[in-house]
Motif scaffolding. Structure first.
Motif, PDB file in Angstrom:
ATOM      1  N   PHE A 166      64.337  25.579  31.710  1.00 41.66           N
ATOM      2  CA  PHE A 166      63.350  26.590  31.495  1.00 41.66           C
ATOM      3  C   PHE A 166      62.140  27.303  30.897  1.00 41.66           C
ATOM      4  CE2 PHE A 166      63.663  31.505  29.595  1.00 41.66           C
ATOM      5  CZ  PHE A 166      62.816  31.618  30.920  1.00 41.66           C
ATOM      6  N   ILE A 167      62.257  26.914  29.937  1.00 46.68           N
ATOM      7  CA  ILE A 167      61.505  26.924  28.641  1.00 46.68           C
ATOM      8  C   ILE A 167      60.813  26.253  29.013  1.00 46.68           C
ATOM      9  CG2 ILE A 167      61.067  26.793  25.999  1.00 46.68           C
ATOM     10  CD1 ILE A 167      63.673  27.251  25.686  1.00 46.68           C
ATOM     11  N   ALA A 168      60.396  24.828  28.694  1.00 48.39           N
ATOM     12  CA  ALA A 168      59.801  23.996  29.792  1.00 48.39           C
ATOM     13  C   ALA A 168      58.749  24.219  30.989  1.00 48.39           C
ATOM     14  CB  ALA A 168      60.192  22.290  29.365  1.00 48.39           C
ATOM     15  N   THR A 169      59.261  24.618  31.619  1.00 44.91           N
ATOM     16  CA  THR A 169      58.557  25.312  33.303  1.00 44.91           C
ATOM     17  C   THR A 169      58.117  25.984  32.585  1.00 44.91           C
ATOM     18  OG1 THR A 169      60.409  24.178  33.588  1.00 44.91           O
ATOM     19  CG2 THR A 169      59.000  26.088  35.591  1.00 44.91           C
ATOM     20  N   LEU A 170      58.479  27.469  32.201  1.00 43.65           N
ATOM     21  CA  LEU A 170      57.611  28.307  31.304  1.00 43.65           C
ATOM     22  C   LEU A 170      56.361  27.931  31.344  1.00 43.65           C
ATOM     23  CD1 LEU A 170      59.506  31.967  29.970  1.00 43.65           C
ATOM     24  CD2 LEU A 170      56.786  30.624  29.406  1.00 43.65           C
ATOM     25  N   LEU A 171      56.235  26.946  29.859  1.00 42.99           N
ATOM     26  CA  LEU A 171      55.426  26.871  29.082  1.00 42.99           C
ATOM     27  C   LEU A 171      53.767  25.526  30.115  1.00 42.99           C
ATOM     28  CD1 LEU A 171      56.818  25.767  25.734  1.00 42.99           C
ATOM     29  CD2 LEU A 171      55.666  27.820  26.457  1.00 42.99           C
ATOM     30  N   PHE A 172      54.812  25.604  30.917  1.00 46.64           N
ATOM     31  CA  PHE A 172      54.088  23.803  32.201  1.00 46.64           C
ATOM     32  C   PHE A 172      53.349  25.594  32.755  1.00 46.64           C
ATOM     33  CE2 PHE A 172      53.608  22.452  36.006  1.00 46.64           C
ATOM     34  CZ  PHE A 172      52.653  21.500  36.155  1.00 46.64           C
ATOM     35  N   VAL A 173      54.221  26.220  33.876  1.00 49.33           N
ATOM     36  CA  VAL A 173      52.778  27.508  34.490  1.00 49.33           C
ATOM     37  C   VAL A 173      52.380  28.407  34.094  1.00 49.33           C
ATOM     38  CG1 VAL A 173      53.921  28.858  35.933  1.00 49.33           C
ATOM     39  CG2 VAL A 173      55.311  26.504  36.293  1.00 49.33           C
ATOM     40  N   PHE A 174      52.671  28.528  32.294  1.00 48.75           N
ATOM     41  CA  PHE A 174      51.504  29.359  31.710  1.00 48.75           C
ATOM     42  C   PHE A 174      50.747  28.690  31.608  1.00 48.75           C
ATOM     43  CE2 PHE A 174      49.826  31.847  28.103  1.00 48.75           C
ATOM     44  CZ  PHE A 174      50.004  33.746  28.318  1.00 48.75           C
ATOM     45  N   ALA A 175      50.419  27.793  31.190  1.00 54.24           N
ATOM     46  CA  ALA A 175      49.310  27.047  31.120  1.00 54.24           C
ATOM     47  C   ALA A 175      48.527  26.772  32.124  1.00 54.24           C
ATOM     48  CB  ALA A 175      49.400  25.260  30.282  1.00 54.24           C
ATOM     49  N   GLY A 176      48.973  26.032  33.446  1.00 46.67           N
ATOM     50  CA  GLY A 176      48.318  25.357  34.154  1.00 46.67           C
ATOM     51  C   GLY A 176      47.848  26.591  34.977  1.00 46.67           C
ATOM     52  N   VAL A 177      48.776  27.657  35.398  1.00 42.19           N
ATOM     53  CA  VAL A 177      48.617  29.316  36.378  1.00 42.19           C
ATOM     54  C   VAL A 177      47.067  29.537  35.617  1.00 42.19           C
ATOM     55  CG1 VAL A 177      48.981  31.308  37.574  1.00 42.19           C
ATOM     56  CG2 VAL A 177      50.124  29.242  38.033  1.00 42.19           C
ATOM     57  N   GLY A 178      47.302  29.341  33.970  1.00 41.32           N
ATOM     58  CA  GLY A 178      46.379  30.362  33.491  1.00 41.32           C
ATOM     59  C   GLY A 178      44.892  29.240  33.479  1.00 41.32           C
ATOM     60  N   SER A 179      45.154  28.628  33.009  1.00 41.75           N
ATOM     61  CA  SER A 179      43.493  27.815  33.099  1.00 41.75           C
ATOM     62  C   SER A 179      43.173  28.580  34.084  1.00 41.75           C
ATOM     63  CB  SER A 179      43.857  26.358  33.409  1.00 41.75           C
ATOM     64  OG  SER A 179      44.030  25.907  33.976  1.00 41.75           O
ATOM     65  N   ALA A 180      43.662  28.477  35.833  1.00 42.21           N
ATOM     66  CA  ALA A 180      42.812  28.964  36.717  1.00 42.21           C
ATOM     67  C   ALA A 180      42.874  30.474  36.614  1.00 42.21           C
ATOM     68  CB  ALA A 180      43.494  28.932  37.939  1.00 42.21           C
ATOM     69  N   ILE A 181      43.383  31.221  36.335  1.00 39.19           N
ATOM     70  CA  ILE A 181      42.818  32.595  35.792  1.00 39.19           C
ATOM     71  C   ILE A 181      41.912  32.692  34.423  1.00 39.19           C
ATOM     72  CG2 ILE A 181      44.030  35.053  35.148  1.00 39.19           C
ATOM     73  CD1 ILE A 181      46.353  34.056  36.139  1.00 39.19           C
ATOM     74  N   ALA A 182      42.202  31.887  33.637  1.00 35.07           N
ATOM     75  CA  ALA A 182      40.628  31.550  32.848  1.00 35.07           C
ATOM     76  C   ALA A 182      39.547  31.140  33.116  1.00 35.07           C
ATOM     77  CB  ALA A 182      41.435  31.146  31.516  1.00 35.07           C
ATOM     78  N   TYR A 183      39.443  30.168  33.876  1.00 34.40           N
ATOM     79  CA  TYR A 183      38.649  29.173  34.329  1.00 34.40           C
ATOM     80  C   TYR A 183      37.759  30.811  35.495  1.00 34.40           C
ATOM     81  CZ  TYR A 183      34.588  26.454  37.064  1.00 34.40           C
ATOM     82  OH  TYR A 183      33.290  26.420  37.125  1.00 34.40           O
ATOM     83  N   SER A 184      38.620  31.132  36.042  1.00 36.69           N
ATOM     84  CA  SER A 184      38.141  32.173  37.280  1.00 36.69           C
ATOM     85  C   SER A 184      37.104  33.674  36.462  1.00 36.69           C
ATOM     86  CB  SER A 184      38.513  32.733  37.787  1.00 36.69           C
ATOM     87  OG  SER A 184      39.246  32.194  39.124  1.00 36.69           O
ATOM     88  N   ASP A 185      38.181  33.386  35.279  1.00 33.48           N
ATOM     89  CA  ASP A 185      37.410  34.856  34.324  1.00 33.48           C
ATOM     90  C   ASP A 185      36.216  34.586  33.590  1.00 33.48           C
ATOM     91  OD1 ASP A 185      38.250  37.456  33.731  1.00 33.48           O
ATOM     92  OD2 ASP A 185      38.217  36.849  31.298  1.00 33.48           O
ATOM     93  N   LEU A 186      35.247  33.522  33.616  1.00 32.21           N
ATOM     94  CA  LEU A 186      34.700  32.996  32.234  1.00 32.21           C
ATOM     95  C   LEU A 186      33.371  32.321  33.238  1.00 32.21           C
ATOM     96  CD1 LEU A 186      37.149  30.562  29.930  1.00 32.21           C
ATOM     97  CD2 LEU A 186      35.798  33.017  29.300  1.00 32.21           C
ATOM     98  N   THR A 187      33.639  32.490  35.055  1.00 30.39           N
ATOM     99  CA  THR A 187      32.394  31.899  35.145  1.00 30.39           C
ATOM    100  C   THR A 187      32.482  32.846  36.569  1.00 30.39           C
ATOM    101  OG1 THR A 187      33.688  30.368  36.020  1.00 30.39           O
ATOM    102  CG2 THR A 187      32.674  30.410  34.347  1.00 30.39           C
ATOM    103  N   SER A 188      31.926  32.656  36.995  1.00 31.33           N
ATOM    104  CA  SER A 188      31.643  33.711  37.922  1.00 31.33           C
ATOM    105  C   SER A 188      31.462  31.954  39.767  1.00 31.33           C
ATOM    106  CB  SER A 188      29.849  33.970  38.719  1.00 31.33           C
ATOM    107  OG  SER A 188      28.899  32.950  38.875  1.00 31.33           O
ATOM    108  N   ASP A 189      32.188  30.970  39.227  1.00 27.14           N
ATOM    109  CA  ASP A 189      32.134  29.790  40.117  1.00 27.14           C
ATOM    110  C   ASP A 189      33.575  30.295  41.048  1.00 27.14           C
ATOM    111  OD1 ASP A 189      29.997  28.484  40.177  1.00 27.14           O
ATOM    112  OD2 ASP A 189      30.697  27.650  38.020  1.00 27.14           O
ATOM    113  N   ALA A 190      34.425  29.384  42.277  1.00 28.03           N
ATOM    114  CA  ALA A 190      35.133  29.601  42.431  1.00 28.03           C
ATOM    115  C   ALA A 190      36.402  28.361  41.690  1.00 28.03           C
ATOM    116  CB  ALA A 190      35.316  29.093  44.203  1.00 28.03           C
ATOM    117  N   ALA A 191      37.187  28.944  41.444  1.00 27.26           N
ATOM    118  CA  ALA A 191      38.409  27.810  40.931  1.00 27.26           C
ATOM    119  C   ALA A 191      38.168  26.899  40.793  1.00 27.26           C
ATOM    120  CB  ALA A 191      39.901  28.817  40.936  1.00 27.26           C
ATOM    121  N   LEU A 192      38.423  25.850  42.521  1.00 18.48           N
ATOM    122  CA  LEU A 192      38.230  25.009  42.587  1.00 18.48           C
ATOM    123  C   LEU A 192      37.009  24.299  42.593  1.00 18.48           C
ATOM    124  CD1 LEU A 192      41.164  24.493  45.060  1.00 18.48           C
ATOM    125  CD2 LEU A 192      40.463  23.782  42.743  1.00 18.48           C
ATOM    126  N   ALA A 193      35.769  25.388  41.961  1.00 22.18           N
ATOM    127  CA  ALA A 193      34.594  24.053  41.850  1.00 22.18           C
ATOM    128  C   ALA A 193      34.614  23.129  41.208  1.00 22.18           C
ATOM    129  CB  ALA A 193      33.386  25.048  41.877  1.00 22.18           C
TER     130      ALA A 193
END
Length: 249
Positions: A25-52
């Motif tokens: 539970f803990i390890a999956t939580l931390l993995f998903v938080f970082a993985g999904v969080g990176s997509a949210i952060a990139y979209s928030d910091l740039t005007s590009d699509a996440a899969l640019a």
């Protein structure tokens, strides 16, 4: 040859088993938080699509690093699966019982859901991105892509963490597992989304309320993981002894 063993409730509710579920539970939580969080952060910091191109690289690296750490911190407790497809692949190869594997799934799915709710909360309600196949790509194409990349992931798990002949190779298992996930996201991200992990896709679907195509990220990874378990377990490991609740990587 499939080597499934159902197991018993007694084995699945020992103190060490309960610690394993918590570790997943803990390890999956931390993995998903970082993985999904990176997509949210990139979209928030740039005007590009996440899969640019730059976003794809950033997200692949975030997943690779986070999985490397997640596997490392859980390996000595639960084996560091962090993924229902990995758990299923190990069950097919006779390395974990079905019953214990079900509880692993519950822990992994809950970890992903909690991670995505936390991301939604701390980002003041920013959209949590979900996996989906690219425009012009069929659902079957997405399933096949997920089968191939998940096969690569679970095959790597077997070769570096499960195989009794792995020797000192086991020390780099978390790195190898993180690397193959990062590489697969670079290859498959623009097409199928590069999930390889039903839990990784399930949490965002729950929080966003968008389950369109979510079945792809169950069917593809489970088939790919199961094939890797059968092929590596039968051809390269070749021997089998009945499992107990803790006889897994």
């Amino acid at each position: 040859m499939v080597k499934l063993a159902f197991g018993s409730f007694g084995d699945s509710f020992t103190g060490s088993s309960l610690k394993s579920y918590l570790a997943e539970f803990i390890a999956t939580l931390l993995f998903v938080f970082a993985g999904v969080g990176s997509a949210i952060a990139y979209s928030d910091l740039t005007s590009d699509a996440a899969l640019a191109p730059a976003g794809l690289v950033a997200i692949a690296l975030a997943h690779a690093f986070a999985l490397f750490v997640g596997v490392s911190i859980a390996a000595n407790i639960s084996g560091g699966h962090l993924n229902p497809a990995v758990t299923f692949g190990l069950a097919v190869g006779g390395n974990i019982t079905i019953l214990t594997g079900i509880f692993y799934w519950v822990a992994q799915l809950l970890g992903s859901v909690v991670a995505c709710f936390l991301l939604n909360f701390v980002t003041n309600g920013k959209a949590v991105p979900t996996h989906g196949v690219a425009s012009g790509m069929s659902s079957i194409g997405g399933v096949v892509m997920e089968i191939v990349i998940t096969f690569a992931l679970v095959y790597t798990v077997y070769a570096t963490a499960v195989d009794p002949k792995k020797g000192s190779l086991g020390t780099i298992a978390p790195i190898a597992i993180g690397f193959i996930v990062g590489a697969n996201i670079l290859a498959a991200g623009p097409f199928s989304g590069g999930s390889m992990n039903p839990a990784r896709s399930f949490g965002p679907a729950i929080v966003s309320g968008n389950f369109a195509g979510n079945w792809i990220y169950w069917v593809g990874p489970l088939i790919g993981g199961g094939l890797a378990g059968v092929i590596y377990g039968d051809i390269f490991i070749g021997s089998y002894s009945p499992v107990s609740s803790q006889d897994y990587a």
